[in-house]
Motif scaffolding. Sequence first.
Motif, short mmCIF file in Angstrom:
data_model
loop_
_atom_site.label_atom_id
_atom_site.label_comp_id
_atom_site.label_asym_id
_atom_site.label_seq_id
_atom_site.Cartn_x
_atom_site.Cartn_y
_atom_site.Cartn_z
N SER A 170 -15.32 -29.47 -31.21
CA SER A 170 -15.36 -30.92 -31.28
C SER A 170 -15.14 -31.52 -29.90
O SER A 170 -14.37 -30.99 -29.08
CB SER A 170 -14.27 -31.43 -32.23
OG SER A 170 -14.10 -32.82 -32.10
N GLU A 178 -7.98 -37.45 -29.00
CA GLU A 178 -8.47 -37.42 -30.37
C GLU A 178 -9.67 -36.49 -30.49
O GLU A 178 -10.55 -36.46 -29.63
CB GLU A 178 -8.85 -38.83 -30.82
CG GLU A 178 -9.33 -38.91 -32.26
CD GLU A 178 -9.70 -40.32 -32.68
OE1 GLU A 178 -10.17 -40.49 -33.81
OE2 GLU A 178 -9.53 -41.25 -31.86
N ASN A 180 -12.06 -34.10 -33.80
CA ASN A 180 -12.27 -33.84 -35.22
C ASN A 180 -11.88 -32.39 -35.50
O ASN A 180 -12.56 -31.47 -35.06
CB ASN A 180 -13.73 -34.07 -35.60
CG ASN A 180 -13.99 -33.82 -37.08
OD1 ASN A 180 -13.06 -33.64 -37.86
ND2 ASN A 180 -15.25 -33.80 -37.46
N ASN A 182 -11.95 -30.77 -38.25
CA ASN A 182 -12.68 -30.17 -39.37
C ASN A 182 -14.18 -30.29 -39.15
O ASN A 182 -14.67 -31.19 -38.48
CB ASN A 182 -12.29 -30.85 -40.68
CG ASN A 182 -10.79 -30.80 -40.92
OD1 ASN A 182 -10.22 -29.74 -40.97
ND2 ASN A 182 -10.16 -31.97 -41.01
N THR A 183 -14.91 -29.36 -39.76
CA THR A 183 -16.35 -29.34 -39.57
C THR A 183 -17.13 -29.29 -40.88
O THR A 183 -18.34 -29.44 -40.88
CB THR A 183 -16.76 -28.12 -38.72
OG1 THR A 183 -16.19 -26.95 -39.32
CG2 THR A 183 -16.24 -28.24 -37.30
#
Length: 322
Positions: A170, A178, A180, A182-183
């Motif tokens: 990410s 910041e 992400n 999760n994918t």
Amino acid sequence: MARHEGRGMASVNYPIGMNLGGDPSQALIHSNPDGKFTVALSAIDLGQGMKQVSRQIAAETLGVPIEDVYVDTADSDTGPHDMGSFASRGTHRMGNAIIVAAREARGVLLEAAAEELEVNASDLVTDGRGNIHVRGAPAKTITVKATAQAAQFKQGKTIAGRGIFLIPLSAVDAETGEMNPNTAFAHACLVADVAVDDETGEVEVLRMTSAYELGRVINPRMVEQQLVGGAWMGISHALYETPEPYYPNPEHGPRDFNEYLMPGPGEMCANPVLPAVANAVYNAVGVRVDELPITPEKILRGIKANGGVKPGPRRGGPVNWR
């Protein structure tokens, strides 16, 4: 005494795996001289059915019968690296690693068969029943077993494959950090219908209706079992499971899991049950319980604090009793 019916709904967006270092999983596959294949993994089957799903994925990709595939969840000191069995990542991460490894092994398998049949490997297909034949000419064939024996004892080839699956990292915001984590996500919605006794505080779950978006389902029977089992686990967590009032002294508590109030297994499919049941109790008698389990004592205290039962509006018609 009166029974008050209520309906509650909850929805879930459930993250799969993580993004730390690409969340890698590795798989190794090799053929034995008898034409059977072994898949080596370091992630273990915790009862979620990973070995069965791994066999299905490997067999389909290799083009061989599922009974000819064995999955070895090896010791992590000797097996290929894996981040582990957690966060519902098994089928997605390990499954994709197995596909990569199986494709490589299948390529060597077809090359060995092509040498024996004196054709190009690109002209060969597998029938899923342990045979390899020329496309459009099924009479010109060789078994996977004979191919494996020829490869090992005649051609000097190892029918094997290596696979790794990585998640694209990410992007990270330089100012805030910041990112992400999760994918991949699964999604669910669950509606619980309950009846609450305003004299005893007891809750009876009358019906649960749920919908899950899981992507491609590899083994529908196992998914169905997990959804049902997970629903039971969610009911258990929402209404029953607690070491109180005996904790930490277990003298008068359950002695083993035969006496422990825990009716089923599950993970994601257990999660939406908890808020849905809590919402249904609130809808039935107007008591918002925000600490699990939702025991009769908590409901009765809530009714008393509210000055009586205060049911909410019902939508969707009466509960269907079963």
